[in-house]
Design an enzyme around this catalytic site. Structure first.
Site, PDB file in Angstrom:
ATOM      1  N   SER A 120       0.622  -0.575   9.261  1.00 17.57           N
ATOM      2  CA  SER A 120      -0.613  -1.815   9.531  1.00 17.57           C
ATOM      3  C   SER A 120       0.665  -2.764   8.708  1.00 17.57           C
ATOM      4  O   SER A 120       1.993  -2.548   8.725  1.00 17.57           O
ATOM      5  CB  SER A 120      -0.951  -1.336   7.962  1.00 17.57           C
ATOM      6  OG  SER A 120      -1.443  -2.319   6.978  1.00 17.57           O
ATOM      7  N   TYR A 144      -1.188   1.364  -0.930  1.00 13.67           N
ATOM      8  CA  TYR A 144      -1.527   1.741   0.554  1.00 13.67           C
ATOM      9  C   TYR A 144      -0.034   1.183   1.427  1.00 13.67           C
ATOM     10  O   TYR A 144       0.055   2.079   2.443  1.00 13.67           O
ATOM     11  CB  TYR A 144      -3.029   0.281   1.194  1.00 13.67           C
ATOM     12  CG  TYR A 144      -2.889   0.768   2.344  1.00 13.67           C
ATOM     13  CD1 TYR A 144      -3.433   1.738   3.208  1.00 13.67           C
ATOM     14  CD2 TYR A 144      -2.855  -0.812   3.465  1.00 13.67           C
ATOM     15  CE1 TYR A 144      -3.764   1.276   4.718  1.00 13.67           C
ATOM     16  CE2 TYR A 144      -2.882  -0.481   4.479  1.00 13.67           C
ATOM     17  CZ  TYR A 144      -3.399   0.107   5.156  1.00 13.67           C
ATOM     18  OH  TYR A 144      -3.622   0.020   6.188  1.00 13.67           O
ATOM     19  N   LYS A 148       2.646   3.154   3.704  1.00 13.84           N
ATOM     20  CA  LYS A 148       2.445   2.796   5.510  1.00 13.84           C
ATOM     21  C   LYS A 148       3.873   2.960   5.697  1.00 13.84           C
ATOM     22  O   LYS A 148       4.489   2.865   7.202  1.00 13.84           O
ATOM     23  CB  LYS A 148       1.536   1.505   6.002  1.00 13.84           C
ATOM     24  CG  LYS A 148       0.525   2.609   5.956  1.00 13.84           C
ATOM     25  CD  LYS A 148      -0.143   3.416   7.026  1.00 13.84           C
ATOM     26  CE  LYS A 148      -1.379   3.697   7.378  1.00 13.84           C
ATOM     27  NZ  LYS A 148      -2.288   4.237   8.281  1.00 13.84           N
ATOM     28  N   ARG A 287      -7.888 -12.704  -5.169  1.00 19.24           N
ATOM     29  CA  ARG A 287      -7.507 -11.483  -5.517  1.00 19.24           C
ATOM     30  C   ARG A 287      -5.717 -11.865  -5.699  1.00 19.24           C
ATOM     31  O   ARG A 287      -5.472 -12.171  -5.058  1.00 19.24           O
ATOM     32  CB  ARG A 287      -7.883 -10.546  -4.126  1.00 19.24           C
ATOM     33  CG  ARG A 287      -9.639 -10.397  -4.764  1.00 19.24           C
ATOM     34  CD  ARG A 287      -9.835  -9.005  -3.521  1.00 19.24           C
ATOM     35  NE  ARG A 287      -9.485  -9.669  -1.546  1.00 19.24           N
ATOM     36  CZ  ARG A 287      -9.281  -8.669  -0.775  1.00 19.24           C
ATOM     37  NH1 ARG A 287     -10.287  -7.929  -1.038  1.00 19.24           N
ATOM     38  NH2 ARG A 287      -9.220  -9.213   0.268  1.00 19.24           N
ATOM     39  N   GLY A 289      -2.184 -10.761  -5.566  1.00 19.10           N
ATOM     40  CA  GLY A 289      -1.480 -10.557  -4.283  1.00 19.10           C
ATOM     41  C   GLY A 289      -1.832 -10.568  -2.633  1.00 19.10           C
ATOM     42  O   GLY A 289      -1.013 -10.429  -1.606  1.00 19.10           O
TER      43      GLY A 289
END
Length: 330
Positions: A120, A144, A148, A287, A289
């Site tokens: 990703s 997440y 990765k 949001r 980040g």
């Protein structure tokens, strides 16, 4: 002289998902033998291509499937929702990181030495500059992305220590849909849906009242976040090319994107234009980040793999996604 079968056989983990199923379909269309392992807890078995064998298990149980008859593995199995990873990080460390370690061990024991991994662009976090190259600093901002990156690192170590031939493909925003030679569509089918284009299409179809866009005060031309979108078919083609180019003892990383950034507001406008429907937009707070701009440099994939995206217009990506959506509602 030992007998060598002519058929090339691949295991596709997570092959019932949007991207995994598209890659599995293209492998089948190229004449390969495909086995899919997917527990179908978040994917639908109807997306597995006809002729491929489906084993309904978690990747943690891959030892029940993988043996020396396979020529390689394409690894998509794992959780993908960044927001969920903040709330339930333990799910992601188990499914993504632990699952990958189990897969690597099983590949080592079975002698399967070729791997293409679904990584990703999230591993870069908030980049210092764009377009983003593979040499950019990694700075994950959620569980997440951390999982990765940890998988990328584990695969790199496996290549050095045990001769694995491997590539990690770092995707930017995947869009569009793929229609196979039998006329079957495969597109995004998340529940709940978290990606911008499918959500905008739901607004166009009247299933949502409005499209929420997070933030309109970013340092971009229209104040909304800018993202690089890549058509799923172009992405899938890169996986097949990577299989042909990986070398024993090497782990290569490739960014995959169109190289063009589109703002969230532009996506809403494109969906309205292509569907002919009104897309009411409401702007909400940023949001945490979310980077202002994420655009890929895919020059390495183009030069080393011979990869060239051919469906990189926003009109085609949104148009194919809309065609898939209408097909699912028919």
């Amino acid at each position: 002289m030992g007998y060598r079968r002519n058929t090339v056989k691949y295991l596709v983990t997570g092959g019932a998902g949007f991207i995994g199923a598209t890659v599995a379909t293209m492998l089948m269309e190229a004449g390969h033998e495909v086995v899919v392992i997917d527990d179908c807890s978040r994917n639908s078995q109807r997306f597995v291509p006809a002729g491929a064998k489906l084993v309904r298990k978690r990747v943690h149980e891959v030892a029940d499937v993988l043996d020396s008859s396979f020529d390689g593995v394409l690894h998509f199995a794992g959780l993908i929702a960044a927001g969920e990873s903040v709330e339930f990080p333990e799910r992601f460390w188990d499914n993504n990181a632990v699952g990958t370690l189990v897969l690597l061990e099983t590949m080592r024991k079975s002698g399967v030495r070729k791997l293409v991994f679904s990584s990703s662009a999230g591993v870069y976090g908030n980049p210092e500059s764009v377009p983003i190259t593979e040499d950019a600093a990694t700075n994950p901002v959620n569980a997440y992305s951390y999982t990765k990156l940890s998988c990328d690192m584990a695969i790199a170590s496996e290549a050095v220590a045990h001769g694995l031939a491997a590539a990690s493909l770092r995707y930017f925003n995947v869009a569009g849909a793929y229609r196979d030679k039998q006329g079957t569509w495969r597109g995004e089918n998340h529940e709940p849906e978290t990606h911008l284009i499918p959500i905008a299409l739901e607004v166009a179809a009247g299933k949502r009242d409005k499209l929420a866009i997070f933030g309109d005060d970013y340092p971009t031309p229209d104040g909304t976040c800018v993202r690089d979108y890549i058509h799923v078919a172009d992405l899938a083609q890169a996986h097949l090319l990577a299989l042909d180019h990986v070398e024993a003892g090497e782990h290569r990383v490739y960014n995959l994107g169109s190289g063009t950034g589109y703002s969230n507001a532009q996506i809403a406008q494109a969906v309205a234009r292509i569907t002919g429907r009104e897309i009411p937009v409401v702007y909400t707070d940023r949001r945490p980040g979310d980077p202002a701009e994420l655009v890929a440099s895919s020059q390495r994939a183009k030069s080393e793999l011979g990869w060239k995206p051919t469906r990189d217009s926003l009109e085609q990506m949104v148009g194919d996604a809309w065609a898939y959506y209408q097909h699912t509602q028919a």
